[in-house]
Design an enzyme around this catalytic site. Structure first.
Site, PDB file in Angstrom:
ATOM      1  CB  CYS A   2       9.487 -10.574 -17.152  1.00 49.62           C
ATOM      2  SG  CYS A   2      10.462  -9.099 -17.352  1.00 49.62           S
ATOM      3  NE  ARG A  27       4.067 -12.675 -14.739  1.00 49.75           N
ATOM      4  CZ  ARG A  27       4.306 -13.355 -13.627  1.00 49.75           C
ATOM      5  NH1 ARG A  27       3.362 -14.073 -13.085  1.00 49.75           N
ATOM      6  NH2 ARG A  27       5.495 -13.318 -13.061  1.00 49.75           N
ATOM      7  CD1 TRP A  73       6.028  -3.857 -16.436  1.00 45.95           C
ATOM      8  CD2 TRP A  73       7.771  -3.765 -15.047  1.00 45.95           C
ATOM      9  NE1 TRP A  73       5.803  -2.849 -15.535  1.00 45.95           N
ATOM     10  CE2 TRP A  73       6.858  -2.763 -14.670  1.00 45.95           C
ATOM     11  CE3 TRP A  73       8.950  -3.895 -14.317  1.00 45.95           C
ATOM     12  CZ2 TRP A  73       7.077  -1.904 -13.607  1.00 45.95           C
ATOM     13  CZ3 TRP A  73       9.178  -3.039 -13.251  1.00 45.95           C
ATOM     14  CH2 TRP A  73       8.238  -2.059 -12.911  1.00 45.95           C
ATOM     15  CG  ASN A  99      10.386 -12.929 -14.212  1.00 47.99           C
ATOM     16  OD1 ASN A  99      10.674 -11.778 -13.897  1.00 47.99           O
ATOM     17  ND2 ASN A  99       9.411 -13.607 -13.636  1.00 47.99           N
ATOM     18  N   GLY A 100      13.499 -11.510 -13.988  1.00 47.08           N
ATOM     19  CA  GLY A 100      14.308 -11.264 -12.793  1.00 47.08           C
ATOM     20  C   GLY A 100      15.434 -10.296 -13.099  1.00 47.08           C
ATOM     21  CD  GLU A 463      -6.881  -0.946  -1.758  1.00 44.40           C
ATOM     22  OE1 GLU A 463      -5.711  -0.752  -1.375  1.00 44.40           O
ATOM     23  OE2 GLU A 463      -7.140  -1.566  -2.803  1.00 44.40           O
ATOM     24  CE  LYS A 467      -6.865  -0.623  -6.216  1.00 41.75           C
ATOM     25  NZ  LYS A 467      -6.303  -1.467  -5.249  1.00 41.75           N
ATOM     26  CD  GLU A 470      -3.459   0.152  -8.379  1.00 44.35           C
ATOM     27  OE1 GLU A 470      -2.417  -0.377  -8.766  1.00 44.35           O
ATOM     28  OE2 GLU A 470      -4.188  -0.377  -7.524  1.00 44.35           O
ATOM     29  CG  HIS A 486      -2.351  16.985  13.558  1.00 43.25           C
ATOM     30  ND1 HIS A 486      -2.103  17.770  14.661  1.00 43.25           N
ATOM     31  CD2 HIS A 486      -3.293  16.084  13.937  1.00 43.25           C
ATOM     32  CE1 HIS A 486      -2.851  17.345  15.680  1.00 43.25           C
ATOM     33  NE2 HIS A 486      -3.591  16.328  15.257  1.00 43.25           N
ATOM     34  CE  LYS A 582      -3.444  -8.795  -9.921  1.00 41.15           C
ATOM     35  NZ  LYS A 582      -4.292  -7.857  -9.176  1.00 41.15           N
TER      36      LYS A 582
END
Ligand code: AGP
Length: 587
Positions: A2, A27, A73, A99-100, A463, A467, A470, A486, A582
């Site tokens: 948010c 965000r 969000w 927000n929260g 990484e 990438k 997402e 293994h 974000k």
């Protein structure tokens, strides 16, 4: 997650709020809205992207010189117009954005229902608007009303409220979620991120936790949660951070990938004394911990390897969300180095808070200046890579690694000269863009992708897989090459793509052996190396670098490009991947 914006001043609020929200789009959000006060409240909100919403709702028609805006969000309640912000109280006396997460919202909702409040959404946020309306009716003034509200709220939050009877007042409250004020002549801005007002003013006041700001056109008063008045310092922000345009690029993600030669150079331009000091602290401290989430965790893992190999410093790395499994080991002989692009990731801040309680000293590597993590740290090295708008971390990762290499090189009394050549190596590897695009097209139908590397290349494999996941929603796994036999080899079938990180360092030959094992089971090998081996089905050339320890920073670039082009090939928007934000400000 948010995003919050607020404005009070002499201009019409709605266009300013709309632009502010646009600058917070990075965000991540699913719905958005704006409220202004012009005698009465005007609220427009809905599901979807801000641009589309503006086409249908015409935000900029809204009158009033005071207003608040929000990108949501979803956490409590599904993605609907009712659940999007701003929310108002029953009698329409209070309008609020939040927000929260209000943790005790069920109890508060029951209390408010018993007081005949009616709710129009399923959100925890709406509770705060009703609570404030209730408190205003039972307290002598607004200040005592807001103090009683924050006294009853549990959880983490930042909110902005407007009160109908107070047209010259915006109330901003911060507890464990970011909020910053922009100060200009006869006008004030409030936001979750300075980016939303940096084009209007570079004077900012960062609220700290448990602070309340009463903002009018001409003055700002700040109190703590006990009602004590607080004098805050005004920070002058660097104007360069206002650059949030895509320039000639189709997407922010591509622009940020291409910015890396410059951002790496900026990251390396650190104060030598501060870098040495951090190196010394790491060297001399008994218990060193490194923590972060997602991409920043991958950078943390590489730092662990670098410290062990170059300085003989033993460090434990943990995912910030796993702090509970580590905390008993953290004490006053410990240093916790937290790594974060945003400096606002709730899991990181939570880990840091726990580590601090246990007496640890906090160091950090952060991109966003003035962020919560930087404020909680004993010492911070900023990555200076500029605003990163794409949800996927790209230039912030190479900048984090650059700072880490600098620390290690300085502590090992080496010369940072090689590091300065990094910008040219990255430029060279960016020139392989078309090769990477062709490879992405070849494997566009693959449902599973493996990224393999040994030693320092293993965090880069992790990484690369993150990438791809997402940005293109393809299942991907990063593997230490030696681990394949293994278990994971069982998944390799005819045609399974495996991206092999194989720079000419001490891992070269054993990694090549892993490639042969993979190939014998049908895998298609995409080799990333300085020279083409016959076992590679596809090949991305790396530049020849004599300081082989620098390869991890260079070799991540084709992985970022692969994820970007795969997203394009799958008709996805790489800047705003589904379900992701974000800045992840909830634990
Ligand atoms: C990376 O591409 C992700 N979007 C995500 O994993 C991110 O790195 C993580 O949420 C941590 O963020 P931070 O660096 O801002 O703390």
């Amino acid at each position: 997650m948010c995003g919050i914006v607020g404005y009070i001043g002499e201009q019409r609020a709605s266009p300013i709020l709309l632009e502010g929200l646009r600058r917070l789009e990075y965000r991540g959000y699913d719905s958005a809205g704006i409220a202004t006060l012009d005698g009465n409240f005007i609220i427009k909100k809905g599901v979807g992207r801000i641009g589309k919403l503006n086409d249908s709702l015409k935000f900029t028609d809204m009158e009033g010189n005071i207003g608040i805006g929000h990108t949501r969000w979803a956490t409590h309640g599904s993605v609907t117009e009712e659940n999007s912000h701003p929310h108002w109280s029953c009698k329409a006396e209070v309008v609020l954005v939040h927000n929260g997460i209000v943790e005790n919202y069920t109890k508060l909702r029951e209390f408010l229902i018993s007081r005949n409040h009616k709710f129009s959404s399923q959100t925890d946020s709406e509770i705060i608007a009703h609570l404030l309306e209730e408190a205003i009716s039972s307290h002598a003034d607004i200040k005592s009303a807001i103090l009683s509200v924050v006294g009853s709220l549990g959880g983490s939050y930042a909110f902005l409220a407007m009160i109908k009877e107070q047209p010259d007042l915006l109330i901003a409250v911060r507890k464990d979620a970011p909020l910053v004020l922009g100060i200009a002549n006869n006008s004030h801005f409030v936001s979750s991120d300075v980016l939303s007002f940096i084009d209007k003013t570079n004077q900012a006041i960062f609220l700290d936790n448990k602070e309340i700001a009463f903002i009018s056109r001409n003055k700002v008063q700040i109190f703590d949660f006990t009602g004590k008045s607080i004098q805050k310092k005004t920070t002058t922000l660097a104007w360069e951070i206002s650059d949030v345009s895509k320039k000639e690029y189709l997407h922010f993600t591509l622009k940020e990938i291409h910015e890396q030669p410059i951002s790496v150079r900026q990251a390396l331009a650190q104060n030598e004394k501060e870098v040495k000091e951090i190196g010394e602290i790491l060297r001399k401290t008994k218990n060193v911990f490194i923590t972060g989430c997602g991409t920043s965790y991958h950078a943390s893992l590489l730092l662990k390897y670098l410290l062990a190999k170059n300085l003989r410093v033993r460090a434990d790395v943990f995912l910030s969300s796993e702090i509970d499994q580590q905390k008993d080991l953290i004490d006053s002989d410990s240093v916790v180095l937290a790594v974060s692009q945003s400096g606002e990731t709730a899991d990181v801040l939570n880990a840091v808070a726990i580590a601090k309680q246990r007496g640890a000293r906090i160091l950090s590597i952060v991109n966003v200046m003035g962020s919560s993590l930087a404020r909680e740290s004993y010492k911070t090295l900023y990555t200076h890579c500029g605003p990163e708008v794409g949800v996927a971390a790209t230039k912030s990762f190479s900048a984090q690694l650059s700072v880490m290499f600098l620390i290690v090189v300085a502590a090992a009394k080496g010369s940072p000269k090689d590091l300065l050549a990094l910008q040219y190596h990255i430029r060279d590897v960016l020139a392989t863009e078309e090769t990477v695009r062709t490879i992405s097209e070849k494997y566009i139908g693959a449902n599973d992708f493996y990224f393999v590397g040994r030693g320092d290349n293993y965090p880069i494999a992790l990484e690369g897989a993150l990438k791809l996941k997402e940005l293109s929603y393809v299942h991907a796994e990063g593997m230490a090459a030696g681990e394949l036999k293994h278990g994971t080899l069982a998944l390799i079938e005819q045609g399974t793509p495996v991206l092999l990180l194989n720079p000419p360092d001490e891992t070269y030959l054993p990694t090549l052996n892993s490639a042969l094992e993979l190939k014998a089971r049908g895998a298609k090998i995409i080799g990333i190396s300085t020279k083409r081996d016959p076992c590679y089905d596809d090949f991305v050339p790396l530049p020849a670098i004599s300081s082989t320890y620098l390869f991890p920073i260079v070799e991540v670039v084709p992985l970022q490009m692969l994820a970007y082009f795969t997203a394009l090939g799958r008709k996805l928007d790489p800047d705003y991947p589904r379900n992701l934000a974000k800045s992840v400000t909830v634990v």
